[in-house]
Design a protein around this motif. Sequence first.
Motif, PDB file in Angstrom:
ATOM      1  N   ILE A 104      -6.761   9.230   7.079  1.00 38.22           N
ATOM      2  CA  ILE A 104      -6.929   7.850   7.528  1.00 38.22           C
ATOM      3  C   ILE A 104      -8.043   7.800   8.569  1.00 38.22           C
TER       4      ILE A 104
ATOM      5  N   THR B 133      -8.088   5.866  -3.199  1.00 41.52           N
ATOM      6  CA  THR B 133      -8.807   5.340  -2.037  1.00 41.52           C
ATOM      7  C   THR B 133      -8.339   3.929  -1.727  1.00 41.52           C
ATOM      8  N   ILE B 134      -8.189   3.651  -0.433  1.00 38.85           N
ATOM      9  CA  ILE B 134      -7.703   2.352   0.031  1.00 38.85           C
ATOM     10  C   ILE B 134      -8.515   1.951   1.250  1.00 38.85           C
TER      11      ILE B 134
ATOM     12  N   MET C  63      -4.627  -4.746   3.024  1.00 37.65           N
ATOM     13  CA  MET C  63      -5.290  -3.563   2.498  1.00 37.65           C
ATOM     14  C   MET C  63      -5.882  -3.931   1.141  1.00 37.65           C
TER      15      MET C  63
ATOM     16  N   GLN D 199      -9.054  -1.306   4.294  1.00 41.10           N
ATOM     17  CA  GLN D 199      -8.551  -2.533   4.882  1.00 41.10           C
ATOM     18  C   GLN D 199      -9.608  -3.624   4.715  1.00 41.10           C
TER      19      GLN D 199
ATOM     20  N   ILE E 138      -7.939   6.562   3.269  1.00 45.05           N
ATOM     21  CA  ILE E 138      -7.716   5.195   3.745  1.00 45.05           C
ATOM     22  C   ILE E 138      -8.680   4.929   4.890  1.00 45.05           C
TER      23      ILE E 138
ATOM     24  N   THR F 249       0.832  -1.197   0.000  1.00 41.54           N
ATOM     25  CA  THR F 249       0.000   0.000   0.000  1.00 41.54           C
ATOM     26  C   THR F 249       0.867   1.248   0.000  1.00 41.54           C
TER      27      THR F 249
END
Length: 189
Positions: free
Chosen positions: A35, A172-173, A182, A175, A149, A12
């Motif tokens: 985040i 955009t990420i 991720m 989990q 995130i 990531t």
Amino acid sequence: MAKRKSTSPKATTKIVASNKKAIQNKEDTFLIVGIGASAGGLEAFKTFFSELPDAPGMAFVIVQHLDPTHKSLMVDLLKKYTKMEISEVEDRTEVVKDHVYIIPPNKDMAIFNGILHLMEPSLPRGFRKPIDFFQRSLANDQGVRAVGIILSGTGTEGTMGLKDIKGHGGLTIVQDPKTTNMMVCLVML
């Protein structure tokens, strides 16, 4: 349906770094990474920050679901996992690269022109969406330089913020809730 690719926190970091190279036109331009996590996100934060380089050339803004009556210990807890400067946000804080900012308890936060603004929550506890609120302002303020995130937690908090970031050309990420990996959202949620 969104296409997703599972990645480790280390991978990531590489994805975020490659996005940084793709949009930088000037030396003073850097990514701002918003985040979001639940109050139990400490393990995810430890993993994420321990994989980053000492000076990644980005700024990180942490918005957590916190008990409004308790002081956050996140600044002290994260200092073990990064060499970047970490501070709890004060109203009208200018965002600088290689710094981690943490929202204080019982505040909403937005970013305008690269400045973090704190405000009293307008909704009662249980109805607030501080992650969406911040990430939507991040999308509007930073456009393609915004990264969203979402770490840990359940529910939909953060979904609208990620949609706005993606809609403004940002990265955009999320989990994967079943693992500590991720997932990168490659298309709009």
